[in-house]
Design a protein around this motif. Sequence first.
Motif, short mmCIF file in Angstrom:
data_model
loop_
_atom_site.label_atom_id
_atom_site.label_comp_id
_atom_site.label_asym_id
_atom_site.label_seq_id
_atom_site.Cartn_x
_atom_site.Cartn_y
_atom_site.Cartn_z
N ASP A 41 -43.78 -39.05 -19.16
CA ASP A 41 -43.45 -40.15 -18.43
C ASP A 41 -43.28 -39.72 -17.06
O ASP A 41 -43.71 -40.65 -16.27
CB ASP A 41 -42.12 -40.88 -18.89
N VAL A 42 -42.31 -38.66 -16.80
CA VAL A 42 -41.74 -38.53 -15.52
C VAL A 42 -41.90 -37.04 -15.36
O VAL A 42 -41.19 -36.22 -16.03
CB VAL A 42 -40.54 -39.01 -15.30
N GLN A 43 -42.62 -36.48 -14.41
CA GLN A 43 -42.75 -35.02 -13.98
C GLN A 43 -41.82 -34.82 -13.02
O GLN A 43 -41.78 -35.33 -11.80
CB GLN A 43 -44.03 -34.74 -13.66
N ILE A 44 -40.78 -33.77 -13.49
CA ILE A 44 -39.90 -33.56 -12.38
C ILE A 44 -40.03 -32.05 -11.86
O ILE A 44 -40.19 -31.02 -12.60
CB ILE A 44 -38.44 -33.59 -12.86
N ASP A 45 -40.20 -32.01 -10.50
CA ASP A 45 -40.49 -30.64 -9.91
C ASP A 45 -39.11 -29.92 -9.66
O ASP A 45 -38.48 -30.21 -8.83
CB ASP A 45 -41.23 -30.44 -8.57
N MET A 46 -38.49 -28.90 -10.38
CA MET A 46 -37.24 -28.34 -10.39
C MET A 46 -36.93 -27.78 -8.93
O MET A 46 -35.80 -27.47 -8.56
CB MET A 46 -37.40 -27.36 -11.41
N LYS A 53 -26.82 -26.85 -22.94
CA LYS A 53 -26.97 -28.11 -23.42
C LYS A 53 -26.64 -29.38 -22.32
O LYS A 53 -27.47 -30.34 -22.45
CB LYS A 53 -26.17 -28.34 -24.59
N ASN A 54 -25.71 -29.13 -21.55
CA ASN A 54 -25.35 -29.99 -20.68
C ASN A 54 -26.33 -30.33 -19.51
O ASN A 54 -26.69 -31.32 -19.14
CB ASN A 54 -24.06 -29.62 -19.88
N LYS A 55 -27.04 -29.03 -19.18
CA LYS A 55 -28.17 -29.28 -18.17
C LYS A 55 -29.37 -29.95 -18.81
O LYS A 55 -30.04 -30.98 -18.15
CB LYS A 55 -28.75 -27.72 -18.05
N ASP A 56 -29.58 -29.93 -20.22
CA ASP A 56 -30.73 -30.65 -20.78
C ASP A 56 -30.24 -32.11 -20.82
O ASP A 56 -31.21 -33.03 -20.40
CB ASP A 56 -30.74 -29.98 -22.08
N LYS A 57 -29.02 -32.16 -21.04
CA LYS A 57 -28.72 -33.72 -21.19
C LYS A 57 -28.73 -34.49 -19.65
O LYS A 57 -29.21 -35.68 -19.52
CB LYS A 57 -27.21 -33.93 -21.66
N ALA A 58 -28.11 -33.63 -18.86
CA ALA A 58 -28.33 -34.18 -17.24
C ALA A 58 -29.75 -34.54 -16.87
O ALA A 58 -30.08 -35.32 -16.16
CB ALA A 58 -27.47 -33.17 -16.39
N LEU A 59 -30.78 -33.41 -17.26
CA LEU A 59 -32.08 -33.52 -17.03
C LEU A 59 -32.60 -34.85 -17.50
O LEU A 59 -33.35 -35.42 -17.08
CB LEU A 59 -32.68 -32.34 -17.34
N THR A 60 -32.24 -35.30 -18.71
CA THR A 60 -32.77 -36.29 -19.49
C THR A 60 -32.23 -37.47 -18.84
O THR A 60 -32.89 -38.63 -18.65
CB THR A 60 -32.34 -36.52 -20.65
#
Length: 358
Positions: A212-217, A263-270
């Motif tokens: 849905d959303v592509q984020i360029d890190m 896990k915190n990084k994954d959740k924040a990214l979500t």
Amino acid sequence: MLDRLQIVKQRFDEVSDLIIQPDVIADQKRWVALNKEYKDLKALADKRDEYVNILGNIAEAKEIIADGSDPEMTDMAKLQLDEASSRLPELEEEIKFMLIPKDPEDAKNVMVEIRAGTGGDEASIFAGDLYRMYTKYCEGRGWRTSVVDMNEGTAGGFKEVIFEVTGEDVYGTLKFEAGVHRVQRVPQTETQGRVHTSAATVMVLPEAEEFDVQIDMNDVRIDYFCSSGPGGQSVNTTKSAVRLTHIPTGLVAQCQDEKSQHKNKDKALTVLRSRLYEMELAKKQEEDAAKRSSQVSSGDRSAKIRTYNYPQGRVTDHRINMNIYDLPNFMNGDIQKMIDEIQLVNNTEKLKEASEVF
């Protein structure tokens, strides 16, 4: 209408055949998606069968009445005609509602963000009350909730709390809860018994998938810091909390709920992905709102949508002018009646828009 129902029937038969194919069963994601489509189509296919049956009964009854050779059969046919004719308009309305295209976002999980507004400590306490109300409601629906981030108030409640809700058709159910919620009551700290007005803002964001959303890190700044609040021995000693800043938009998302930095990084990214997705969705909703004067908003975070009046034990939804005089149970998660009424108003508006199609 029969032509549209025939298309539904053809697709239903196609999906019914697909979900039993070995290659589809082996592809779990596709199988789950097809099963959901099967469930939605079956309800319409059943209504279609009833509709065809009633039309057949009406035609048959009219033939018998027109013939008139058998008085007993004629009387039975008249009863059959009356029964079928009275059911037909009601059934047609049901089918029209079901044929309204569903919002593809409705099936998504959500991120709910509750922020204390005007009212100081009392606003934070009210934000905590809303959090409890929604988690109780979700629990009753069999949905799972998971805290992503929180900032506790100095006198209780939350200055801000973000939590994820996963389940069936979550966004479609909760999206109309977005907006400003206002409370009128005597705060615990009030010594003279005066009623104060405080507010909290609720945001309901459909959870965006990667496609849905592509984020360029390369556009994201990552900061690590120590968690605050309850959480065990690692709190304030290990930099497990993560803050993500999307440089092009300035959007910030953070998570400190998990002990694991990963896990915190994954959740924040979500959360970040959902906020970016919501920005695009808000633009679309504004365009849709411009096309129609809908009284039910599903995203305007500045709109005052509801007042919780404790002295009178009343909850008022200002969009549909509905009052419920059962505030204690409402705050304990019994909010389905209000949600049903709001959805009914919204569906009625959609039906008016789609009426020229039928």
